[in-house]
Design a protein around this motif. Structure first.
Motif, PDB file in Angstrom:
ATOM      1  N   GLN A 157      20.689 -16.355  41.031  1.00  0.00           N
ATOM      2  CA  GLN A 157      20.617 -16.324  42.488  1.00  0.00           C
ATOM      3  C   GLN A 157      21.812 -17.040  43.102  1.00  0.00           C
ATOM      4  OE1 GLN A 157      16.861 -17.604  44.101  1.00  0.00           O
ATOM      5  NE2 GLN A 157      15.675 -16.233  42.805  1.00  0.00           N
ATOM      6  N   ARG A 158      22.278 -18.102  42.452  1.00  0.00           N
ATOM      7  CA  ARG A 158      23.451 -18.819  42.964  1.00  0.00           C
ATOM      8  C   ARG A 158      24.663 -17.903  42.990  1.00  0.00           C
ATOM      9  NH1 ARG A 158      25.268 -24.606  40.631  1.00  0.00           N
ATOM     10  NH2 ARG A 158      23.491 -25.143  41.961  1.00  0.00           N
ATOM     11  N   GLU A 159      24.833 -17.092  41.961  1.00  0.00           N
ATOM     12  CA  GLU A 159      25.987 -16.194  41.912  1.00  0.00           C
ATOM     13  C   GLU A 159      25.885 -15.083  42.952  1.00  0.00           C
ATOM     14  OE1 GLU A 159      26.884 -17.209  37.259  1.00  0.00           O
ATOM     15  OE2 GLU A 159      25.351 -15.743  37.818  1.00  0.00           O
ATOM     16  N   ILE A 160      24.685 -14.605  43.207  1.00  0.00           N
ATOM     17  CA  ILE A 160      24.512 -13.648  44.297  1.00  0.00           C
ATOM     18  C   ILE A 160      24.893 -14.307  45.620  1.00  0.00           C
ATOM     19  CG2 ILE A 160      22.835 -12.280  45.599  1.00  0.00           C
ATOM     20  CD1 ILE A 160      21.322 -11.867  42.984  1.00  0.00           C
ATOM     21  N   ALA A 161      24.453 -15.547  45.825  1.00  0.00           N
ATOM     22  CA  ALA A 161      24.786 -16.281  47.052  1.00  0.00           C
ATOM     23  C   ALA A 161      26.295 -16.439  47.199  1.00  0.00           C
ATOM     24  CB  ALA A 161      24.095 -17.638  47.061  1.00  0.00           C
ATOM     25  N   GLU A 168      21.898 -20.449  48.866  1.00  0.00           N
ATOM     26  CA  GLU A 168      20.938 -20.058  47.838  1.00  0.00           C
ATOM     27  C   GLU A 168      19.535 -19.921  48.424  1.00  0.00           C
ATOM     28  OE1 GLU A 168      21.142 -21.890  43.878  1.00  0.00           O
ATOM     29  OE2 GLU A 168      22.911 -22.966  44.632  1.00  0.00           O
ATOM     30  N   ARG A 169      19.188 -20.822  49.351  1.00  0.00           N
ATOM     31  CA  ARG A 169      17.860 -20.762  49.958  1.00  0.00           C
ATOM     32  C   ARG A 169      17.653 -19.441  50.707  1.00  0.00           C
ATOM     33  NH1 ARG A 169      14.159 -24.663  51.253  1.00  0.00           N
ATOM     34  NH2 ARG A 169      15.653 -26.289  50.694  1.00  0.00           N
ATOM     35  N   ARG A 170      18.702 -19.022  51.426  1.00  0.00           N
ATOM     36  CA  ARG A 170      18.619 -17.763  52.165  1.00  0.00           C
ATOM     37  C   ARG A 170      18.450 -16.587  51.209  1.00  0.00           C
ATOM     38  NH1 ARG A 170      16.843 -14.729  56.125  1.00  0.00           N
ATOM     39  NH2 ARG A 170      18.389 -13.415  57.169  1.00  0.00           N
ATOM     40  N   VAL A 171      19.221 -16.573  50.132  1.00  0.00           N
ATOM     41  CA  VAL A 171      19.127 -15.495  49.155  1.00  0.00           C
ATOM     42  C   VAL A 171      17.752 -15.493  48.490  1.00  0.00           C
ATOM     43  CG1 VAL A 171      20.001 -14.680  46.925  1.00  0.00           C
ATOM     44  CG2 VAL A 171      21.601 -15.306  48.732  1.00  0.00           C
ATOM     45  N   GLU A 172      17.243 -16.673  48.169  1.00  0.00           N
ATOM     46  CA  GLU A 172      15.915 -16.761  47.559  1.00  0.00           C
ATOM     47  C   GLU A 172      14.848 -16.157  48.474  1.00  0.00           C
ATOM     48  OE1 GLU A 172      12.865 -20.154  45.719  1.00  0.00           O
ATOM     49  OE2 GLU A 172      14.775 -20.735  46.623  1.00  0.00           O
ATOM     50  N   THR A 173      14.945 -16.438  49.769  1.00  0.00           N
ATOM     51  CA  THR A 173      13.992 -15.886  50.741  1.00  0.00           C
ATOM     52  C   THR A 173      14.091 -14.369  50.811  1.00  0.00           C
ATOM     53  OG1 THR A 173      14.079 -17.907  52.079  1.00  0.00           O
ATOM     54  CG2 THR A 173      13.309 -15.902  53.169  1.00  0.00           C
ATOM     55  N   LEU A 174      15.309 -13.846  50.803  1.00  0.00           N
ATOM     56  CA  LEU A 174      15.501 -12.402  50.881  1.00  0.00           C
ATOM     57  C   LEU A 174      14.994 -11.698  49.623  1.00  0.00           C
ATOM     58  CD1 LEU A 174      19.055 -12.232  52.508  1.00  0.00           C
ATOM     59  CD2 LEU A 174      16.832 -12.097  53.614  1.00  0.00           C
ATOM     60  N   LEU A 175      15.249 -12.294  48.456  1.00  0.00           N
ATOM     61  CA  LEU A 175      14.755 -11.704  47.212  1.00  0.00           C
ATOM     62  C   LEU A 175      13.226 -11.710  47.179  1.00  0.00           C
ATOM     63  CD1 LEU A 175      17.250 -13.160  44.569  1.00  0.00           C
ATOM     64  CD2 LEU A 175      17.284 -10.905  45.650  1.00  0.00           C
ATOM     65  N   GLU A 180       8.079  -8.669  47.521  1.00  0.00           N
ATOM     66  CA  GLU A 180       6.819  -8.395  48.215  1.00  0.00           C
ATOM     67  C   GLU A 180       6.732  -6.948  48.696  1.00  0.00           C
ATOM     68  OE1 GLU A 180       6.918 -11.356  51.220  1.00  0.00           O
ATOM     69  OE2 GLU A 180       6.043 -12.942  49.944  1.00  0.00           O
ATOM     70  N   SER A 181       7.879  -6.332  48.956  1.00  0.00           N
ATOM     71  CA  SER A 181       7.900  -4.935  49.406  1.00  0.00           C
ATOM     72  C   SER A 181       7.799  -3.950  48.244  1.00  0.00           C
ATOM     73  CB  SER A 181       9.190  -4.661  50.186  1.00  0.00           C
ATOM     74  OG  SER A 181      10.315  -4.650  49.314  1.00  0.00           O
ATOM     75  N   GLY A 182       7.870  -4.467  47.003  1.00  0.00           N
ATOM     76  CA  GLY A 182       7.808  -3.601  45.834  1.00  0.00           C
ATOM     77  C   GLY A 182       9.126  -2.970  45.449  1.00  0.00           C
ATOM     78  N   LEU A 183      10.221  -3.361  46.125  1.00  0.00           N
ATOM     79  CA  LEU A 183      11.536  -2.783  45.851  1.00  0.00           C
ATOM     80  C   LEU A 183      12.346  -3.575  44.830  1.00  0.00           C
ATOM     81  CD1 LEU A 183      12.482  -1.778  49.498  1.00  0.00           C
ATOM     82  CD2 LEU A 183      11.869  -0.236  47.615  1.00  0.00           C
TER      83      LEU A 183
END
Length: 216
Positions: A157-161, A168-175, A180-183
């Motif tokens: 997740q850090r590398e995606i950020a 990282e917190r923002r990316v974690e929330t988005l993931l 939750e959407s099943g995607l």
């Protein structure tokens, strides 16, 4: 790539976390990645953005040889693999004499431009589409199709950020929202996109951008 493999002076296995190229070093070899996955990181005053991933069949370090310039980025292993090393004089000779090698050099430059265009386009959009765009592009380029869907392994997740210029917190929330959407399904360093085409449509990923990789 046969000519490059045959001319390689040595092969080296690398492990996750190994640094294959360090920014600022003298350019004296080109590397042909045989297996594994690596990230390309630009040194930038404490914030080192991840600009691309590198997989099998890719050349790295050749531009420094061609332009006789020091290394411009760090190249770091995300998954174990192997690389073939070519001394500068050997690589330059093959580039002049072998059409297949010239084609690979040209294709590598083209691929980098495509990645750069996608990155520039993403910067005009919000963080959520940037995260989705990275997952789609990199999963299509460096992942594998399974019964579960499109699978990408080795990225944190850090590398995606770092790649999308977000916390990282923002990316974690988005993931979490994608899960939750099943995607999206995740485990440590593993991302499964069960319906990548639907994911691209839902977030309006442009057809000329990352979504185009899904058709290849």
């Amino acid at each position: 790539m046969h000519a490059l493999r045959a001319a390689a002076g040595r092969r080296r296995r690398f492990r996750k976390g190994d640094i294959l190229i360090t920014a600022g070093d003298t350019s004296d070899e080109a590397l042909l990645i045989e297996s594994g996955l690596l990230k390309v990181v630009l040194p930038c005053d404490g914030h080192d953005p991840l600009v691309s991933l590198v997989g099998p069949g890719t050349l790295v370090g050749e531009l420094g040889l061609i332009w006789q310039q020091p290394r411009s980025a760090h190249v770091i292993a995300l998954r174990d693999g192997e690389a073939a090393y070519l001394a500068a004089r050997v690589f330059m000779r093959l580039r002049q004499e072998n059409e297949d090698v010239r084609t690979l050099v040209e294709y590598t430059a083209y691929q980098r431009q495509v990645d750069n265009d996608a990155r520039q386009l993403a910067q005009t959009r919000g963080v959520f589409p940037r995260v989705v765009g990275c997952l789609l592009r990199w999963s299509a380029q460096h992942g594998r199709r399974t019964e579960e869907g499109l699978v990408l392994e080795g990225l944190s997740q850090r590398e995606i950020a770092q790649a999308v210029n977000a916390s990282e917190r923002r990316v974690e929330t988005l993931l979490k929202s994608l899960r939750e959407s099943g995607l999206l399904r995740t485990r440590r360093l593993r991302y499964v996109l069960p319906h990548p085409e639907e994911l691209a449509r839902r977030f309006g990923i442009p057809e000329e951008g990352p979504a185009s990789w899904l058709r290849n």
